[in-house]
Write a protein that holds these residues in place. Structure first.
Motif, PDB file in Angstrom:
ATOM      1  N   THR A  71       0.873  -1.090  -0.002  1.00 14.67           N
ATOM      2  CA  THR A  71      -0.145  -0.058   0.140  1.00 14.67           C
ATOM      3  C   THR A  71       0.898   1.236   0.043  1.00 14.67           C
ATOM      4  O   THR A  71       1.969   1.315   0.469  1.00 14.67           O
ATOM      5  N   THR A  97      -2.238   2.055  -8.173  1.00  8.76           N
ATOM      6  CA  THR A  97      -2.798   1.893  -6.916  1.00  8.76           C
ATOM      7  C   THR A  97      -4.250   2.058  -6.909  1.00  8.76           C
ATOM      8  O   THR A  97      -4.749   3.050  -7.789  1.00  8.76           O
ATOM      9  N   LEU A 108      -1.771  -1.680  -3.785  1.00  9.02           N
ATOM     10  CA  LEU A 108      -0.840  -1.788  -5.182  1.00  9.02           C
ATOM     11  C   LEU A 108      -1.494  -2.722  -5.784  1.00  9.02           C
ATOM     12  O   LEU A 108      -1.730  -3.815  -5.081  1.00  9.02           O
TER      13      LEU A 108
END
Lengths: 190, 190
Positions: free
Chosen positions: A53, B138, B144
């Motif tokens: 992330t 993203t 991701l």
């Protein structure tokens, strides 16, 4: 911490560092190295990769350049933080903000250099930071947009150290990232 | 370059390095240091920041940790490259890909270490790379996603060195980033 300043925070494994935005709309840049070997340092890239992330939050871990766990995020009332851009530096203002006309300007990079110099960290080894409360988002074409920090007075972000760390922390110096006015940041160690 | 290998490419200022995907769907990780002082190295964070994009392409510059221009992108038939994740390492496979059960696996990080060791670059100083042809995007929540490289055979990415550089270049070793099969990468210096 006064506006546009930085501080060194030694953390023993198990201690919790709370970073609080006392006024709202203020970023705090975070960097860390291992006390045992300062060449082992925070890696934004490994932290993005291993957590999968761009926005780290409660439960995520902060990783080093040697893929060790440095800290765990244990509280986060915001959920928006950045790991893509480097701390603002004199060159950031020179290159991106021509309105300052090259004049000397306080910066998170200089403040982190000053904070971490007493424990031997060289400027070249201060890489991409965890920019707490910084709201960077991207269009599908990859363009970056920096919005005001989505914080209100009292918002908190906290990590628990998983190793003995030297932390560099700032109250960010870039007006544009802080809704036009650079404000203080509070922190405490428990 | 054979699949899952790396190479050292010295570049004089003004020389152009072309990286070609000869088969399609293959990533090549790029890292560079200044020949004059190897402590000055590629900074993904400064490059993202100063170009204001996660996807560098023709006309964008590659910046160092000291905010110097290292290179200019002079050709790009793809437009999708990554600067958020670190080169795959043994720990990447250990942490993210349990299917390999901790077995030794070739990696871009090990290949960059090997390529850059002869000119004195220590593993600790190999940071986030420019991952040429790597398709990382993203979700709005920051998650991701790694898609197969959007390249066809013959796609090219080229930089012109703006200083004398030592470049480390790989044919990426991570099956998951390369549509399941690690393939060769071609390069030439003009």
């Amino acid at each position: 911490m006064a506006p546009q300043t930085g501080v060194l925070v030694p953390l023993a494994a198990g201690q919790v560092l709370e970073v609080v935005d006392p006024c709202g709309e203020q970023v705090s840049d975070f960097y860390a190295v291992m006390q045992d070997d300062i060449a082992e340092c925070f890696s934004a890239g490994r932290t993005v990769d291993y957590n999968n992330t761009l926005y780290p939050s409660t439960g995520h871990r902060l990783w080093s350049n040697r893929s060790s766990v440095m800290a765990t995020i244990v509280a986060d009332s915001v959920g928006i933080h950045d790991m893509t851009v480097t701390p603002c530096s004199q060159q950031t203002f020179d290159i991106l903000y021509p309105e300052f006309d090259g004049a000397p300007h306080p910066s998170c990079f200089a403040n982190l250099c000053g904070a971490l110099e007493p424990v031997g960290v060289a400027p070249d080894h201060i890489g991409t930071t965890l920019n707490i409360f910084m709201d960077v988002w991207t269009s599908p074409d990859g363009e970056l947009h920096i919005d005001p920090p989505p914080t209100q007075a009292g918002d908190v972000f906290a990590i628990r150290a998983e190793a003995d760390l030297f932390v560099g922390l700032t109250a960010c110096s870039a007006e544009k990232s802080n809704a036009g006015v650079c404000k203080p940041i509070d922190y405490r160690v428990r």
